[in-house]
Write a protein that holds these residues in place. Structure first.
Motif, PDB file in Angstrom:
ATOM      1  N   UNK A 249       5.090  18.621  47.941  1.00 47.33           N
ATOM      2  CA  UNK A 249       4.684  19.751  47.337  1.00 47.33           C
ATOM      3  C   UNK A 249       5.497  20.960  47.050  1.00 47.33           C
ATOM      4  N   UNK A 250       6.550  21.091  47.955  1.00 48.40           N
ATOM      5  CA  UNK A 250       7.741  22.170  47.954  1.00 48.40           C
ATOM      6  C   UNK A 250       7.023  23.264  48.530  1.00 48.40           C
ATOM      7  N   UNK A 251       6.118  23.053  49.590  1.00 51.09           N
ATOM      8  CA  UNK A 251       5.518  24.296  50.376  1.00 51.09           C
ATOM      9  C   UNK A 251       6.243  24.894  51.354  1.00 51.09           C
ATOM     10  N   UNK A 252       6.960  25.857  51.032  1.00 51.38           N
ATOM     11  CA  UNK A 252       8.149  26.219  51.904  1.00 51.38           C
ATOM     12  C   UNK A 252       7.450  27.248  52.982  1.00 51.38           C
ATOM     13  N   UNK A 253       6.250  27.614  52.779  1.00 51.21           N
ATOM     14  CA  UNK A 253       5.729  28.849  53.815  1.00 51.21           C
ATOM     15  C   UNK A 253       4.891  28.344  54.602  1.00 51.21           C
ATOM     16  N   UNK A 254       5.254  27.490  55.582  1.00 50.13           N
ATOM     17  CA  UNK A 254       4.361  26.898  56.378  1.00 50.13           C
ATOM     18  C   UNK A 254       4.589  27.394  57.940  1.00 50.13           C
ATOM     19  N   UNK A 274      -6.049  18.122  65.618  1.00 51.93           N
ATOM     20  CA  UNK A 274      -5.406  17.540  64.476  1.00 51.93           C
ATOM     21  C   UNK A 274      -5.380  18.947  63.269  1.00 51.93           C
ATOM     22  N   UNK A 275      -4.189  18.993  62.616  1.00 52.28           N
ATOM     23  CA  UNK A 275      -3.732  20.123  61.977  1.00 52.28           C
ATOM     24  C   UNK A 275      -4.704  20.238  60.584  1.00 52.28           C
ATOM     25  N   UNK A 276      -5.008  21.490  60.099  1.00 53.84           N
ATOM     26  CA  UNK A 276      -5.752  21.804  58.770  1.00 53.84           C
ATOM     27  C   UNK A 276      -4.515  22.820  58.214  1.00 53.84           C
ATOM     28  N   UNK A 277      -3.945  22.479  57.094  1.00 55.69           N
ATOM     29  CA  UNK A 277      -2.941  23.517  56.392  1.00 55.69           C
ATOM     30  C   UNK A 277      -4.082  24.267  55.619  1.00 55.69           C
ATOM     31  N   UNK A 278      -3.810  25.527  55.664  1.00 54.99           N
ATOM     32  CA  UNK A 278      -4.553  26.645  55.099  1.00 54.99           C
ATOM     33  C   UNK A 278      -3.667  27.402  54.197  1.00 54.99           C
ATOM     34  N   UNK A 279      -3.961  28.175  53.124  1.00 55.09           N
ATOM     35  CA  UNK A 279      -3.194  29.182  52.486  1.00 55.09           C
ATOM     36  C   UNK A 279      -1.943  28.488  51.531  1.00 55.09           C
ATOM     37  N   UNK A 280      -2.288  27.734  50.702  1.00 56.74           N
ATOM     38  CA  UNK A 280      -1.368  26.938  49.807  1.00 56.74           C
ATOM     39  C   UNK A 280      -0.987  27.871  48.601  1.00 56.74           C
ATOM     40  N   UNK A 281      -0.408  29.262  49.220  1.00 59.06           N
ATOM     41  CA  UNK A 281       0.032  30.047  47.555  1.00 59.06           C
ATOM     42  C   UNK A 281       1.378  29.586  47.351  1.00 59.06           C
ATOM     43  N   UNK A 282       2.186  28.838  48.167  1.00 54.49           N
ATOM     44  CA  UNK A 282       3.749  28.720  47.562  1.00 54.49           C
ATOM     45  C   UNK A 282       3.898  27.166  47.139  1.00 54.49           C
ATOM     46  N   UNK A 283       2.770  26.516  46.885  1.00 55.33           N
ATOM     47  CA  UNK A 283       3.120  24.977  46.223  1.00 55.33           C
ATOM     48  C   UNK A 283       3.696  25.174  45.041  1.00 55.33           C
ATOM     49  N   UNK A 284       4.569  24.197  44.792  1.00 55.26           N
ATOM     50  CA  UNK A 284       5.226  24.227  43.166  1.00 55.26           C
ATOM     51  C   UNK A 284       5.973  25.442  43.057  1.00 55.26           C
ATOM     52  N   UNK A 285       6.404  26.030  43.820  1.00 58.37           N
ATOM     53  CA  UNK A 285       7.274  27.550  43.743  1.00 58.37           C
ATOM     54  C   UNK A 285       8.421  27.136  42.769  1.00 58.37           C
ATOM     55  N   UNK A 286       8.673  28.315  41.865  1.00 56.40           N
ATOM     56  CA  UNK A 286       9.695  28.091  40.877  1.00 56.40           C
ATOM     57  C   UNK A 286      10.362  29.490  40.986  1.00 56.40           C
ATOM     58  N   UNK A 287      11.394  29.637  41.437  1.00 57.63           N
ATOM     59  CA  UNK A 287      12.311  30.736  41.660  1.00 57.63           C
ATOM     60  C   UNK A 287      13.851  30.951  41.112  1.00 57.63           C
ATOM     61  N   UNK A 288      14.481  29.891  41.290  1.00 60.16           N
ATOM     62  CA  UNK A 288      15.983  30.161  41.073  1.00 60.16           C
ATOM     63  C   UNK A 288      16.189  29.902  39.644  1.00 60.16           C
ATOM     64  N   UNK A 289      15.385  30.341  38.591  1.00 63.31           N
ATOM     65  CA  UNK A 289      15.717  30.059  37.315  1.00 63.31           C
ATOM     66  C   UNK A 289      16.046  31.349  36.436  1.00 63.31           C
ATOM     67  N   UNK A 290      16.695  32.159  37.165  1.00 61.63           N
ATOM     68  CA  UNK A 290      17.277  33.531  36.752  1.00 61.63           C
ATOM     69  C   UNK A 290      18.355  34.025  37.458  1.00 61.63           C
ATOM     70  N   UNK A 291      19.471  34.731  36.832  1.00 61.81           N
ATOM     71  CA  UNK A 291      20.648  34.961  37.619  1.00 61.81           C
ATOM     72  C   UNK A 291      20.597  35.586  38.968  1.00 61.81           C
ATOM     73  N   UNK A 292      19.756  36.812  38.965  1.00 66.04           N
ATOM     74  CA  UNK A 292      19.759  37.305  40.278  1.00 66.04           C
ATOM     75  C   UNK A 292      18.603  36.619  41.383  1.00 66.04           C
ATOM     76  N   UNK A 293      17.510  36.018  41.031  1.00 61.91           N
ATOM     77  CA  UNK A 293      16.880  35.204  41.789  1.00 61.91           C
ATOM     78  C   UNK A 293      17.770  33.953  42.211  1.00 61.91           C
ATOM     79  N   UNK A 294      18.519  33.523  41.444  1.00 57.54           N
ATOM     80  CA  UNK A 294      19.321  32.456  41.964  1.00 57.54           C
ATOM     81  C   UNK A 294      20.382  32.874  43.078  1.00 57.54           C
ATOM     82  N   UNK A 295      20.816  34.136  42.867  1.00 56.13           N
ATOM     83  CA  UNK A 295      21.609  34.698  43.943  1.00 56.13           C
ATOM     84  C   UNK A 295      20.920  34.859  45.214  1.00 56.13           C
TER      85      UNK A 295
END
Length: 535
Positions: A249-254, A274-295
């Motif tokens: 899912x691309x969920x990096x904030x775990x 047994x684990x229950x993942x919560x707070x799925x705020x960062x699934x499908x994150x899209x960040x590196x599509x700008x010059x500064x955000x890529x840096x």
């Protein structure tokens, strides 16, 4: 984004930005102003999750397009009505102290509790005080647009198919004149929110998580139980399945705070979590599509900001925030288990399941993102086994093997140049009672560079044996009681491959010509962080 903003990222923003923070950054009301409102019923409203993320071409080129069109796309959502949202209605409870999100608890008539959280975030407190009134605050706030505001609603069918325990959030709009939320009413007015059930009673646990579920604990409480008594165990296979789902899912904030743990009763007074993942705020994150955000997302800045694409970006970046909990909840599993789990997920996450899940986006958002999302999920599913192997190599590099606050015997057997086996046995004070194997795993020096053993409480024994040319470094940490170390091993070369950390007193060391003894006067020599607090 996340509650921790790196210094290098803030420095970069400071150098590239100037000016003051906008006094009115957020939309005053999510409801579309002066719109010809088309609703399915009088109880719904035409809203936007965040019109304030609309930006011009130059800004988008510098900071990224992200999910801006999704944030300002009008959608139709139900209006939150506490009297009708669940049978019997809800009443306001405790106001949350979220770092970036407005949250509170709502109480149902049968003792069930629900969490109410705003979709949008304000990272004001995540920014150092000296920068909170500068343009940097605008930039950090604007980066919230890298998350899909409706992404969390897509996850439940995917988690269900994957065999991962999950919550099921629902979206609502809070009226601008809402007054049923008590003291929190003003905080929520005009916002788009999600509502999901909290599991605070045994009846709810059994209904949602199956027979035998007796409790729900946060990570720090669960780990306290696991390290106190060997009868409490983590279901590491279930956690691996959940973590591979995170990668897909691309969920990096775990990090450890993003998990709850269901306790299941077992025979002979044992408990498995047994684990229950919560707070799925960062699934499908899209960040590196700008010059500064890529840096900003480069390895020398904030490498954990991984963008969701058809191909996986660096697995180490996706896993960075979860290093603490991964080290404690994945230390038993071999390479073959990672591969088998990935292949099982490939079969479970069918095209039909993916399409059904994507359709949980609001229809207007699905038109914008649905096809792109489905295609990316299918592509990532195809390469999930390789991602799992990369994840395994990351976890195998250094392996943490803690004991408990009971007596244990650790045995490190350097069997050959290609295999070192670590076994942990529970030791009873009763002479006629045999030892119980708690842990056993083989390690290859081509994959594992360091093994870290922690005895924790009580009197523990450590035995190291075998004569080889190659082996992982073995670091042994005693505990507050008297520990025994016996090192009969030999590893070719000048560098000593076994090290022992403890206090100078109350320890017994024998047959250790190559043991590197690193004792000190303070108890910090064997300190072990049990709950993520750093203590």
């Amino acid at each position: 984004m996340t509650s921790r903003i790196s210094g290098s990222a803030l420095l970069l923003l400071g150098l590239l930005s100037a000016g003051c923070a906008r006094q009115r950054f957020f939309q005053p009301d999510a409801r579309v102003p002066n719109a010809q409102v088309r609703t399915a019923s009088p109880d719904s409203a035409r809203v936007t999750a965040g019109r304030h993320y609309r930006r011009g071409p130059l800004h988008r080129a510098l900071f990224g397009q992200h999910y801006r069109p999704v944030w300002y796309q009008p959608v139709t959502l139900p209006v939150l009505n506490l009297n009708r949202v669940v049978p019997g209605g809800l009443t306001p409870g405790k106001i949350g102290g979220g770092f970036q999100t407005t949250s509170m608890t709502l109480n149902g008539p049968t003792g069930r509790a629900y969490a109410l959280r705003s979709l949008d975030k304000d990272p004001y407190k995540a920014v150092p005080k000296v920068l909170r009134h500068t343009f940097v605050l605008n930039v950090v706030r604007d980066a919230t647009s890298a998350g899909n505001p409706y992404g969390a609603f897509v996850v439940p069918p995917l988690a269900q198919a994957a065999g991962v325990l999950h919550t099921t959030p629902r979206p609502f709009y809070v009226r601008a004149d809402e007054n049923q939320l008590g003291e929190a009413s003003e905080r929520f007015r005009g916002k788009v929110v999600l509502l999901e059930q909290k599991f605070e009673s045994k009846d709810d646990l059994g209904r949602m998580f199956g027979q035998g579920a007796t409790d729900l604990e946060e990570s720090d409480d669960m780990l306290s139980e696991v390290y106190a008594d060997a009868k409490h165990r983590l279901d590491q296979q279930a956690f691996l399945r959940a973590r591979l789902l995170d990668l897909w899912l691309g969920d990096w904030d775990r990090h450890e705070g993003q998990w709850d743990w269901v306790a299941y009763e077992q025979p002979e007074g044992r408990t498995v979590y047994r684990p229950v993942p919560i707070d799925r705020d960062q699934v499908f994150f899209r960040f590196s599509d700008g010059i500064i955000s890529w840096l900003i997302s480069r390895p020398w800045a904030v490498a954990k900001f991984r963008t969701f694409k058809p191909r996986y970006e660096t697995i180490e970046g996706y896993a960075r925030n979860a290093r603490f909990i991964d080290a404690r909840a994945l230390n038993e599993l071999p390479r073959a288990q990672y591969l088998a789990t990935a292949e099982a997920l490939q079969k479970a996450l069918s095209d039909e399941v993916i399409s059904q899940a994507a359709r949980r986006l609001p229809p207007e958002v699905y038109k914008l993102e649905g096809a792109r999302l489905e295609n990316a999920l299918k592509a990532r599913r195809g390469s999930l086994p390789q991602a799992a192997l990369d994840f395994y190599r990351l976890q195998a590099r250094e392996v943490l093997i803690p004991g408990t606050d009971e007596k244990e015997r650790f045995v490190v057997d350097r069997q050959s140049d290609t295999l070192t086996v670590v076994s942990v046995f529970s030791v009873s004070d009763e002479k006629d009672k045999s030892e119980t194997l708690l842990y056993q795993r083989g390690f290859r020096p081509t994959e594992t560079k360091r093994l870290v053993l922690h005895g924790l409480g009580e009197e523990d024994e450590f035995e190291v044996r075998g004569k080889v040319r190659r082996s992982p470094i073995v670091d042994i940490y005693g505990g507050p009681h008297e520990d025994k170390v016996k090192d009969e091993s030999r590893v070719a070369g000048l560098r000593r491959k076994t090290r022992y950390f403890d206090t100078k007193r109350n320890n017994e060391v024998e047959l250790a010509p190559e043991l590197n003894i690193k004792t000190t006067r303070g108890v910090g020599s064997y300190a072990f962080d049990r709950d993520g607090s750093g203590r």
